[in-house]
Design an enzyme around this catalytic site. Structure first.
Site, PDB file in Angstrom:
ATOM      1  N   CYS A   3      40.287  50.562  54.898  1.00 44.05           N
ATOM      2  CA  CYS A   3      41.074  49.549  54.038  1.00 44.05           C
ATOM      3  C   CYS A   3      41.317  49.587  52.713  1.00 44.05           C
ATOM      4  CB  CYS A   3      40.399  48.027  54.249  1.00 44.05           C
ATOM      5  SG  CYS A   3      41.184  46.775  53.527  1.00 44.05           S
TER       6      CYS A   3
ATOM      7  N   GLN B 170      46.666  41.283  50.026  1.00 39.31           N
ATOM      8  CA  GLN B 170      46.199  42.293  49.293  1.00 39.31           C
ATOM      9  C   GLN B 170      46.906  42.618  47.899  1.00 39.31           C
ATOM     10  OE1 GLN B 170      46.022  44.860  53.201  1.00 39.31           O
ATOM     11  NE2 GLN B 170      44.687  45.722  51.884  1.00 39.31           N
TER      12      GLN B 170
HETATM   13 NI    NI Z   1      42.831  46.349  55.274  1.00 40.29          NI
END
Ligand code: NI
Length: 152
Positions: free
Chosen positions: A87, A50
């Site tokens: 998220c 991420q």
């Molecule tokens: Ni996530």
């Protein structure tokens, strides 16, 4: 340092992350930055892909205490629970996701030592979510979009 959180559509989020060979200063620095980024974004967990690093590293917020897990791997899982999940890489949506209620997993700590952990409920959910990121899986790949009959 606060890092940029990659959003859905970024290819790094679909990649299978690489195992960390050695927990060196580069990994420790990455963990530090991930914790800072997670806190800044008010997240409960963050996975290295991420922030653009395809490595098997996750951080989670456990009762306001950040913990890093390197090369996490689920060993046992049981029970089933469905709840809404969001998220940081998929802003603006929450989806119902089915997860195991309880898990046993192993991971290396920041000293490179392998430890075994048990988690249940929300913590187990967050860890499964973050491990999904390491395998290129996002909530949109798992979301339950339709409830059919009494099966849920
Ligand atoms: Ni996530």
């Amino acid at each position: 340092m606060i890092l940029e959180i990659r959003k859905i559509g970024d290819p790094v989020l679909k990649q299978k992350a690489q195992k960390v060979d050695k927990v060196d200063s580069k990994i420790k620095r990455l963990v530090e930055d991930m914790i800072e980024t997670m806190k800044f974004a008010n997240g409960v967990g963050l996975a290295a892909p991420q922030v653009g690093e395809p490595l098997r590293v996750i951080v989670v917020d456990y009762e306001n205490k950040p913990i890093a897990f390197i090369n996490p791997e689920i060993l046992e899982a049981e029970g089933e629970t469905i709840d809404l999940e969001g998220c940081l890489s998929v802003p603006g949506i929450e989806l119902k996701i089915k997860r195991y209620e309880r898990i046993v997993f192993k991971a290396q700590d920041l000293n490179g030592k392998v430890k075994k952990y048990r988690a249940k409920g929300l913590l187990a959910r967050v860890i499964q979510h973050e491990i999904d990121h390491l395998d290129g899986v996002l909530i949109v790949d798992r979301g339950i979009t339709e409830e059919v009959g009494n099966n849920i």
